[in-house]
Design an enzyme around this catalytic site. Structure first.
Site, PDB file in Angstrom:
ATOM      1  N   GLU A 182     -28.037  -4.261  12.095  1.00 44.64           N
ATOM      2  CA  GLU A 182     -27.733  -2.900  11.671  1.00 44.64           C
ATOM      3  C   GLU A 182     -28.427  -2.642  10.333  1.00 44.64           C
ATOM      4  O   GLU A 182     -28.300  -3.433   9.407  1.00 44.64           O
ATOM      5  CB  GLU A 182     -26.227  -2.704  11.487  1.00 44.64           C
ATOM      6  CG  GLU A 182     -25.410  -2.866  12.755  1.00 44.64           C
ATOM      7  CD  GLU A 182     -23.920  -2.709  12.473  1.00 44.64           C
ATOM      8  OE1 GLU A 182     -23.558  -2.278  11.351  1.00 44.64           O
ATOM      9  OE2 GLU A 182     -23.132  -3.030  13.360  1.00 44.64           O
ATOM     10  N   ASP A 212     -17.572   3.868   3.918  1.00 43.42           N
ATOM     11  CA  ASP A 212     -17.923   2.611   3.277  1.00 43.42           C
ATOM     12  C   ASP A 212     -17.095   2.341   2.034  1.00 43.42           C
ATOM     13  O   ASP A 212     -16.795   3.232   1.250  1.00 43.42           O
ATOM     14  CB  ASP A 212     -19.409   2.614   2.903  1.00 43.42           C
ATOM     15  CG  ASP A 212     -20.300   2.551   4.125  1.00 43.42           C
ATOM     16  OD1 ASP A 212     -19.996   1.742   5.005  1.00 43.42           O
ATOM     17  OD2 ASP A 212     -21.281   3.319   4.198  1.00 43.42           O
TER      18      ASP A 212
END
Length: 259
Positions: free
Chosen positions: A47, A58
């Protein structure tokens, strides 16, 4: 099937647990070398995080790595150029927020990913009931759009996510942002079970996996793991590419069946 899903299904059917490391694109001068190290350590796909100024999913580590990449001048074009230059021999998955996809247009964005050799796409802030234009563009350019499900996702919506995902289904281990935890939450096991009732795609567990013991535990019920914050924390703390590769090799070994 596209290349990503072909790879993930083949690994699962052969009894191999998937290892999907996450690398923030542009985080260092030599971040492309980390892609090679990940492949050497046994990554099944990689990724690549495309830095965004407001990464709502995040936690602090990935936020810090994204801020560092943006300060260094990282852009979508520069990241794609580096992916094309390195040309990893495993599928590359773009981890990108909706604004980055929709600003140039889903078709143009997916075309640029495909031209650089990217094989998959994750857009964590794109709801499943708003994904049709991006899903169509991804399909047109042979990209597998992998969707996320969380422990709080209602069963009906979870079923929709499982059926519409491509490549694999990303199971979020707990409610919260990315980041290392002491162990995957017990709700992760139930989420994986529910997803498997709705799809025969591999189910990859992410968020909070930071050590070999956690990887081994997750491998007991999921088809693989995604690891990002633990890897980026080491990079931000000054770990060398060789040290990061060694960490991923430890995770790879932990995913292998005993004996």
């Amino acid at each position: 099937m596209n290349a990503l899903e072909t790879r993930t299904r083949a690994a699962r059917d052969a009894g191999r647990k998937l290892l999907l490391p996450y690398v923030t694109g542009g985080v260092t001068d030599d971040w492309g070398d980390l892609l090679r190290a990940a492949v050497d350590a046994g990554a099944d796909a990689i990724e690549i995080g495309f830095p965004f100024s407001d990464p709502t999913l995040d936690g602090p580590v990935i936020q810090q790595s994204s801020d560092q990449a943006l300060r260094r001048g990282a852009t979508t074009r520069r990241i794609l150029d580096e992916i094309a230059r390195v040309a990893p021999p495993v599928p590359v998955i773009a981890f990108s927020y909706a604004n980055l996809v929709l600003r140039p247009g889903a078709d143009a964005y997916c075309a640029a990913l495909a031209d650089a050799g990217v094989g998959g796409l994750i857009v964590p802030d794109l709801p499943v009931d708003e994904m049709a234009p991006v899903a169509a563009a991804a399909q047109a350019h042979a990209l597998d759009l992998a969707l996320l499900a969380a422990p709080s996702t209602p069963l009906r919506r979870c079923a929709d996510i499982a059926r519409r995902s491509r490549g694999f289904v990303y199971a979020v281990s707990l409610m919260g942002t990315t980041g290392a935890r002491s162990r995957p939450h017990e709700s992760a096991r139930e989420l994986v079970r529910c997803l498997r009732e709705e799809t025969d795609l591999p189910v990859v567990l992410g968020f909070g996996i930071a050590a070999p013991g956690q990887a081994a535990e997750a491998a007991g019920y999921a088809d693989g793991i995604a690891v990002g914050s633990a890897l980026m924390r080491r990079l931000l703390d000054g770990a060398t590419t060789a040290q990061l590769g060694a960490f991923l090799a430890q995770l790879r070994a932990a995913l292998e069946p005993a004996g």
